[in-house]
Design a protein around this motif. Sequence first.
Motif, PDB file in Angstrom:
ATOM      1  N   GLN A   3     -24.632  39.121  47.053  1.00 23.92           N
ATOM      2  CA  GLN A   3     -23.230  38.790  47.328  1.00 23.92           C
ATOM      3  C   GLN A   3     -22.926  37.421  46.741  1.00 23.92           C
ATOM      4  O   GLN A   3     -23.729  36.489  46.875  1.00 23.92           O
ATOM      5  CB  GLN A   3     -22.959  38.798  48.829  1.00 23.92           C
ATOM      6  CG  GLN A   3     -23.066  40.184  49.450  1.00 23.92           C
ATOM      7  CD  GLN A   3     -22.656  40.211  50.907  1.00 23.92           C
ATOM      8  OE1 GLN A   3     -22.881  39.261  51.637  1.00 23.92           O
ATOM      9  NE2 GLN A   3     -22.058  41.314  51.325  1.00 23.92           N
ATOM     10  N   LEU A   4     -21.772  37.318  46.112  1.00 23.34           N
ATOM     11  CA  LEU A   4     -21.354  36.082  45.453  1.00 23.34           C
ATOM     12  C   LEU A   4     -19.997  35.661  45.992  1.00 23.34           C
ATOM     13  O   LEU A   4     -19.071  36.478  46.054  1.00 23.34           O
ATOM     14  CB  LEU A   4     -21.259  36.299  43.939  1.00 23.34           C
ATOM     15  CG  LEU A   4     -22.519  36.836  43.249  1.00 23.34           C
ATOM     16  CD1 LEU A   4     -22.210  37.196  41.796  1.00 23.34           C
ATOM     17  CD2 LEU A   4     -23.634  35.827  43.323  1.00 23.34           C
ATOM     18  N   VAL A   5     -19.884  34.392  46.370  1.00 26.54           N
ATOM     19  CA  VAL A   5     -18.631  33.882  46.908  1.00 26.54           C
ATOM     20  C   VAL A   5     -18.258  32.599  46.163  1.00 26.54           C
ATOM     21  O   VAL A   5     -18.978  31.592  46.259  1.00 26.54           O
ATOM     22  CB  VAL A   5     -18.737  33.600  48.412  1.00 26.54           C
ATOM     23  CG1 VAL A   5     -17.408  33.048  48.932  1.00 26.54           C
ATOM     24  CG2 VAL A   5     -19.123  34.865  49.168  1.00 26.54           C
ATOM     25  N   GLU A   6     -17.143  32.652  45.460  1.00 25.44           N
ATOM     26  CA  GLU A   6     -16.672  31.489  44.708  1.00 25.44           C
ATOM     27  C   GLU A   6     -15.789  30.590  45.570  1.00 25.44           C
ATOM     28  O   GLU A   6     -15.126  31.064  46.502  1.00 25.44           O
ATOM     29  CB  GLU A   6     -15.864  31.915  43.467  1.00 25.44           C
ATOM     30  CG  GLU A   6     -16.594  32.811  42.501  1.00 25.44           C
ATOM     31  CD  GLU A   6     -16.312  34.275  42.745  1.00 25.44           C
ATOM     32  OE1 GLU A   6     -16.406  35.072  41.790  1.00 25.44           O
ATOM     33  OE2 GLU A   6     -15.975  34.641  43.888  1.00 25.44           O
ATOM     34  N   SER A   7     -15.768  29.322  45.220  1.00 26.42           N
ATOM     35  CA  SER A   7     -14.873  28.364  45.859  1.00 26.42           C
ATOM     36  C   SER A   7     -14.635  27.209  44.888  1.00 26.42           C
ATOM     37  O   SER A   7     -15.315  27.096  43.868  1.00 26.42           O
ATOM     38  CB  SER A   7     -15.474  27.838  47.163  1.00 26.42           C
ATOM     39  OG  SER A   7     -16.695  27.167  46.911  1.00 26.42           O
ATOM     40  N   GLY A   8     -13.662  26.369  45.233  1.00 23.91           N
ATOM     41  CA  GLY A   8     -13.413  25.175  44.439  1.00 23.91           C
ATOM     42  C   GLY A   8     -12.218  25.241  43.519  1.00 23.91           C
ATOM     43  O   GLY A   8     -11.879  24.250  42.867  1.00 23.91           O
ATOM     44  N   GLY A   9     -11.582  26.390  43.441  1.00 22.38           N
ATOM     45  CA  GLY A   9     -10.401  26.483  42.591  1.00 22.38           C
ATOM     46  C   GLY A   9      -9.232  25.711  43.180  1.00 22.38           C
ATOM     47  O   GLY A   9      -9.292  25.225  44.308  1.00 22.38           O
ATOM     48  N   ALA A  23     -21.663  30.622  45.777  1.00 24.70           N
ATOM     49  CA  ALA A  23     -22.771  30.753  46.720  1.00 24.70           C
ATOM     50  C   ALA A  23     -23.290  32.180  46.679  1.00 24.70           C
ATOM     51  O   ALA A  23     -22.527  33.129  46.860  1.00 24.70           O
ATOM     52  CB  ALA A  23     -22.309  30.388  48.122  1.00 24.70           C
ATOM     53  N   ALA A  24     -24.584  32.313  46.439  1.00 26.46           N
ATOM     54  CA  ALA A  24     -25.204  33.629  46.322  1.00 26.46           C
ATOM     55  C   ALA A  24     -26.103  33.908  47.514  1.00 26.46           C
ATOM     56  O   ALA A  24     -26.761  33.002  48.031  1.00 26.46           O
ATOM     57  CB  ALA A  24     -26.009  33.703  45.031  1.00 26.46           C
ATOM     58  N   SER A  25     -26.107  35.152  47.941  1.00 29.22           N
ATOM     59  CA  SER A  25     -27.001  35.575  49.013  1.00 29.22           C
ATOM     60  C   SER A  25     -27.538  36.964  48.692  1.00 29.22           C
ATOM     61  O   SER A  25     -26.984  37.672  47.845  1.00 29.22           O
ATOM     62  CB  SER A  25     -26.269  35.583  50.353  1.00 29.22           C
ATOM     63  OG  SER A  25     -25.188  36.490  50.319  1.00 29.22           O
ATOM     64  N   GLY A  26     -28.616  37.317  49.380  1.00 25.56           N
ATOM     65  CA  GLY A  26     -29.178  38.646  49.171  1.00 25.56           C
ATOM     66  C   GLY A  26     -30.051  38.763  47.943  1.00 25.56           C
ATOM     67  O   GLY A  26     -30.353  39.869  47.491  1.00 25.56           O
ATOM     68  N   TYR A 116     -23.257  42.391  33.478  1.00 25.05           N
ATOM     69  CA  TYR A 116     -23.454  41.921  34.847  1.00 25.05           C
ATOM     70  C   TYR A 116     -23.063  42.983  35.861  1.00 25.05           C
ATOM     71  O   TYR A 116     -22.034  43.629  35.721  1.00 25.05           O
ATOM     72  CB  TYR A 116     -22.638  40.645  35.069  1.00 25.05           C
ATOM     73  CG  TYR A 116     -23.148  39.510  34.223  1.00 25.05           C
ATOM     74  CD1 TYR A 116     -22.732  39.361  32.903  1.00 25.05           C
ATOM     75  CD2 TYR A 116     -24.067  38.601  34.729  1.00 25.05           C
ATOM     76  CE1 TYR A 116     -23.236  38.339  32.103  1.00 25.05           C
ATOM     77  CE2 TYR A 116     -24.562  37.572  33.945  1.00 25.05           C
ATOM     78  CZ  TYR A 116     -24.150  37.450  32.632  1.00 25.05           C
ATOM     79  OH  TYR A 116     -24.647  36.437  31.849  1.00 25.05           O
ATOM     80  N   GLY A 117     -23.874  43.093  36.925  1.00 29.74           N
ATOM     81  CA  GLY A 117     -23.623  44.114  37.920  1.00 29.74           C
ATOM     82  C   GLY A 117     -23.078  43.594  39.228  1.00 29.74           C
ATOM     83  O   GLY A 117     -22.531  44.366  40.029  1.00 29.74           O
ATOM     84  N   TYR A 118     -23.220  42.297  39.449  1.00 31.98           N
ATOM     85  CA  TYR A 118     -22.746  41.696  40.700  1.00 31.98           C
ATOM     86  C   TYR A 118     -21.643  40.696  40.393  1.00 31.98           C
ATOM     87  O   TYR A 118     -21.792  39.847  39.505  1.00 31.98           O
ATOM     88  CB  TYR A 118     -23.889  40.988  41.424  1.00 31.98           C
ATOM     89  CG  TYR A 118     -25.016  41.912  41.812  1.00 31.98           C
ATOM     90  CD1 TYR A 118     -26.212  41.924  41.091  1.00 31.98           C
ATOM     91  CD2 TYR A 118     -24.883  42.772  42.898  1.00 31.98           C
ATOM     92  CE1 TYR A 118     -27.242  42.775  41.440  1.00 31.98           C
ATOM     93  CE2 TYR A 118     -25.915  43.630  43.260  1.00 31.98           C
ATOM     94  CZ  TYR A 118     -27.088  43.615  42.526  1.00 31.98           C
ATOM     95  OH  TYR A 118     -28.107  44.466  42.873  1.00 31.98           O
ATOM     96  N   TRP A 119     -20.569  40.793  41.166  1.00 27.87           N
ATOM     97  CA  TRP A 119     -19.393  39.955  40.937  1.00 27.87           C
ATOM     98  C   TRP A 119     -18.853  39.391  42.240  1.00 27.87           C
ATOM     99  O   TRP A 119     -18.921  40.049  43.289  1.00 27.87           O
ATOM    100  CB  TRP A 119     -18.282  40.766  40.275  1.00 27.87           C
ATOM    101  CG  TRP A 119     -18.604  41.151  38.869  1.00 27.87           C
ATOM    102  CD1 TRP A 119     -19.306  42.245  38.454  1.00 27.87           C
ATOM    103  CD2 TRP A 119     -18.249  40.436  37.687  1.00 27.87           C
ATOM    104  NE1 TRP A 119     -19.408  42.255  37.092  1.00 27.87           N
ATOM    105  CE2 TRP A 119     -18.756  41.149  36.580  1.00 27.87           C
ATOM    106  CE3 TRP A 119     -17.555  39.251  37.449  1.00 27.87           C
ATOM    107  CZ2 TRP A 119     -18.592  40.727  35.265  1.00 27.87           C
ATOM    108  CZ3 TRP A 119     -17.383  38.834  36.138  1.00 27.87           C
ATOM    109  CH2 TRP A 119     -17.902  39.559  35.064  1.00 27.87           C
TER     110      TRP A 119
END
Length: 129
Positions: A3-9, A23-26, A116-119
């Motif tokens: 799982q990928l969660v972007e921030s900072g925009g 932030a990546a998890s899993g 890429y497979g995860y977004w």
Amino acid sequence: QVQLVESGGGSVQAGGSLRLSCAASGYTYASYCMGWFRQAPGKEREGVATIYTRAASTYYADSVEGRFTISRDNAKNTLYLQMNSLKPGDTAMYYCAAKPVILLGGGMCSANQGYYGYWGQGTQVTVSS
């Protein structure tokens, strides 16, 4: 499942700076290609920068070379994109992506979105003139 969660925009004036985080998890694999992509309204998604989690090899699109810097903190499972000297043309939704892979011989991660497979869900960057 990664799982990928972007921030900072956010919104900045031309010439300003932003730092995006992903932030990546899993994570279950030893190494990954990770990348930042962006998509402006009415345009195709394009690769901005990529990095391999086990080496220093990076790729930058010509349009951001010298202004953007991709980096990662493996201990924190976090990917970053430092964006300086922002231009109105940088306005877009920015996405983080990952692919489990082992690169040999200093190979470089692809900037093709199909690789890429995860977004993540994306974070909006708006640069005003």
